[in-house]
Write a protein that holds these residues in place. Structure first.
Motif, PDB file in Angstrom:
ATOM      1  N   GLN A  44      -5.312  -5.708  -2.684  1.00 47.16           N
ATOM      2  CA  GLN A  44      -4.328  -4.506  -2.291  1.00 47.16           C
ATOM      3  C   GLN A  44      -3.139  -5.097  -1.539  1.00 47.16           C
ATOM      4  O   GLN A  44      -1.986  -4.304  -1.402  1.00 47.16           O
ATOM      5  N   ASP A  45      -3.279  -6.344  -1.234  1.00 42.75           N
ATOM      6  CA  ASP A  45      -2.051  -7.002  -0.169  1.00 42.75           C
ATOM      7  C   ASP A  45      -1.491  -8.012  -0.808  1.00 42.75           C
ATOM      8  O   ASP A  45      -2.325  -8.964  -1.270  1.00 42.75           O
ATOM      9  N   ARG A  71       4.363  -5.390  -8.057  1.00 41.43           N
ATOM     10  CA  ARG A  71       2.850  -4.775  -8.028  1.00 41.43           C
ATOM     11  C   ARG A  71       2.806  -3.341  -8.291  1.00 41.43           C
ATOM     12  O   ARG A  71       3.820  -2.567  -7.947  1.00 41.43           O
ATOM     13  N   ASP A  73       2.097   0.438  -7.676  1.00 44.09           N
ATOM     14  CA  ASP A  73       2.005   1.436  -6.552  1.00 44.09           C
ATOM     15  C   ASP A  73       2.282   0.508  -5.480  1.00 44.09           C
ATOM     16  O   ASP A  73       1.897   0.738  -4.468  1.00 44.09           O
ATOM     17  N   ASP A  74       3.215  -0.338  -5.413  1.00 48.53           N
ATOM     18  CA  ASP A  74       3.528  -1.317  -4.170  1.00 48.53           C
ATOM     19  C   ASP A  74       4.943  -1.413  -4.554  1.00 48.53           C
ATOM     20  O   ASP A  74       5.804  -1.074  -5.253  1.00 48.53           O
ATOM     21  N   GLU A  75       5.418  -2.440  -3.299  1.00 49.78           N
ATOM     22  CA  GLU A  75       6.767  -2.707  -2.971  1.00 49.78           C
ATOM     23  C   GLU A  75       6.862  -3.834  -4.158  1.00 49.78           C
ATOM     24  O   GLU A  75       6.187  -4.430  -4.665  1.00 49.78           O
ATOM     25  N   TRP A  77       8.129  -7.826  -3.762  1.00 52.59           N
ATOM     26  CA  TRP A  77       8.085  -8.570  -2.459  1.00 52.59           C
ATOM     27  C   TRP A  77       8.860  -9.775  -2.822  1.00 52.59           C
ATOM     28  O   TRP A  77       8.378 -10.502  -4.082  1.00 52.59           O
ATOM     29  N   SER A  93      10.016  -7.127   1.736  1.00 55.90           N
ATOM     30  CA  SER A  93      10.089  -5.958   0.888  1.00 55.90           C
ATOM     31  C   SER A  93      11.548  -5.822   0.252  1.00 55.90           C
ATOM     32  O   SER A  93      12.371  -5.686   1.063  1.00 55.90           O
ATOM     33  N   LYS A  96      11.776  -1.511  -4.865  1.00 53.14           N
ATOM     34  CA  LYS A  96      11.188  -1.489  -6.060  1.00 53.14           C
ATOM     35  C   LYS A  96      12.218  -1.819  -6.932  1.00 53.14           C
ATOM     36  O   LYS A  96      13.399  -1.273  -7.344  1.00 53.14           O
TER      37      LYS A  96
END
Length: 509
Positions: A44-45, A71, A73-75, A77, A93, A96
């Motif tokens: 998840q990270d 990724r 549902d994530d930023e 990176w 970050s 998106k």
């Protein structure tokens, strides 16, 4: 003080890299939960993703790293790691990003150059890829547009396994299934960066001052494709890619590639390209049941290869239009396509027609074994086969763990790169990309569903050959697009004790 490894080239337009190498990684995982949470669905990270750990190991060899990782549902990176300092990893970050926009990749390349201006740039593309993905402006795909004010009617028929979209109107001239506004049904979600978009990204980066790339590693599926390689040829020296599927390994082979570069001190981009293929092969072959086939090409060869494709297309057009028995010529071409190496385009895991990605070198060789009027087709096929010599780096012969009942045999020497050859059996069912692929001169009076066409399709007569080959074939419909799972390296898979699969040794490039 430790000296960074270097890439050296005799190319007068080569990358300036007196202070080492920077690896740029573009990882658009935002539409694929499997890749984003690799290897077991629990990651998840982004800092815990195996790709990040592999990039730390690359930096430890003395190579700078700049990566953009998107990724689910994530930023999105941005990861920067200076050479020899893996502990100095910086991860920030960038909200998106639109990973299908050429400007996103162009910005990443520009960032890498600005951060490490005196280094050679090497680009690795992760995640989904395809031999040909058209540039599509979805804003133009209105119901009014794709039915031409109701003149065309679309109906979905067939089973869920292979839905077909027949057009309820007569086919257009020459039997080509080019629709006025393109197909109204496209893959759900965001498409990967288009073939044109990839070339445009690299053009924008060059325009902004970034050097020509030393090498590109297409670490995904089907991108050892003549359409893709011709598009990126002006912007890089060497490309490594995979003609069929390449199992996702989250950068696991990269540390070995750059440890080899560090131990040698310097290398040419061509050597680096071979090491990319070899390291990928070593990781997959050691496990078994992960068969792949890879090619490495000096991109300066692509102009000649495209000219040979053009001459073959013209030769086939000549015999199709001038033969006393046209049907006999069509049958000879069809037999050659069937006997040539196919790469999976329908998700069946069976590498055979009606798959619509065909190996160019294998097709050329198969054409040489058929009879045609005159000697022009054989001469063109021989020239094309020779132009592709030595590109294949390795080819396995094994059953994939994704379908142990299938067999992928890539041991034939005459393999090099794929080309899009839709509806090879003339049954009238076409890949969803076909309307865009065949529409090389979009009608400027209509909304620009396909605003850009790649140069390969405009510079060769390959599309003219496809249209002529299908001139007397009935058009039944377009196969509905489906997003297929990316085949991943399965660390838990165990080869059955009685499995007979064997991995072929690497071949000289």
């Amino acid at each position: 003080m430790q000296q960074p490894p270097q890439l050296i080239s005799s190319d007068p337009d080569a990358h300036p890299g007196p202070e080492g190498v920077t690896l740029i990684v573009f990882a658009p995982f935002g539409e694929d939960t499997t890749l984003a949470t690799y290897p077991d669905g629990s990651t998840q990270d982004v800092m815990q993703h195996p790709l990040t750990q592999a990039l730390r190991e690359v930096a430890a060899t003395g190579v700078n790293v700049c990566a953009l990782v998107d990724r689910v549902d994530d930023e999105t990176w941005l990861i920067d790691i200076p050479a020899f300092q893996p502990e100095a990893l910086a991860c920030s970050s960038h909200w998106k990003q639109r990973m299908d926009s050429p400007r996103t990749l162009a910005g990443l390349v520009r960032h890498a150059h600005q951060r490490h201006p005196a280094t050679s740039l090497v680009l690795a593309l992760e995640g989904h890829g395809a031999g040909f993905i058209p540039e599509i402006d979805r804003n133009q795909l209105s119901a009014q547009a794709y039915t031409e004010d109701g003149r065309f009617q679309w109906q979905v028929t067939g089973s869920q396994a292979s839905p077909v979209l027949p057009m309820g109107s007569p086919v257009l001239p020459m039997g080509s299934p080019v629709l006025p506004m393109g197909s109204p049904v496209l893959p759900m979600g965001t498409l990967p960066l288009s073939t044109w978009g990839l070339g445009e990204a690299l053009r924008l980066a060059r325009e902004a001052g970034a050097p020509r790339l030393a090498a590109i590693h297409f670490d995904n599926c089907f991108n050892m494709a003549v359409e893709v390689l011709h598009t990126v040829a002006p912007y890089a020296e060497v490309a490594t890619g995979y003609m069929n599927y390449n199992f996702f390994t989250a950068g696991a082979p990269y540390p070995q590639v750059f440890r080899q570069l560090a131990s040698q001190g310097s290398a040419t981009p061509g050597q680096l390209g071979q090491w990319f293929a070899d390291a990928n092969h070593a990781v997959l072959a050691a496990k078994g049941n992960h068969p792949t086939t890879a090619g490495v090409v000096l991109l300066s060869r692509m102009q000649h290869i495209a000219e040979c494709v053009d001459e073959l297309a013209d030769a086939l057009l000549s015999v199709l239009s001038g033969a006393a028995d046209r049907q006999a010529v069509v049958e000879s071409i069809r037999r050659a396509i069937v006997r040539a190496q196919q790469y999976d385009s329908d998700g069946s895991m069976r590498l055979e027609t009606p798959d619509e990605l065909t190996d160019l070198a294998s097709l050329a060789q198969a054409l040489l074994r058929q009879d045609f009027p005159g000697d022009r087709v054989h001469a063109a096929a021989h020239a094309l086969r020779e132009s592709l010599a030595g590109i294949k780096r390795y080819g396995d012969d094994d059953s994939p763990w994704t379908d142990p009942s299938a067999r992928w045999n890539f041991s034939e020497r005459a393999l090099a790169m794929n080309i899009f050859l839709p509806d090879p059996l003339l049954v009238g069912l076409w890949d969803w990309r076909s309307p865009y692929y065949l529409d090389v001169n979009p009608d400027s009076s209509r909304p620009g569903v396909q605003p850009q066409v790649i140069e390969f399709l405009k510079a060769t007569d390959w599309v003219d050959f496809i249209v002529e080959y299908h001139r007397e074939a009935r058009f039944a419909g377009l196969l509905s697009p489906r997003r297929r799972p990316f085949p991943v390296f399965n660390a838990r898979y165990q080869r059955p004790a009685d499995a007979a699969g064997a991995t072929a040794p690497a071949e000289d490039a």
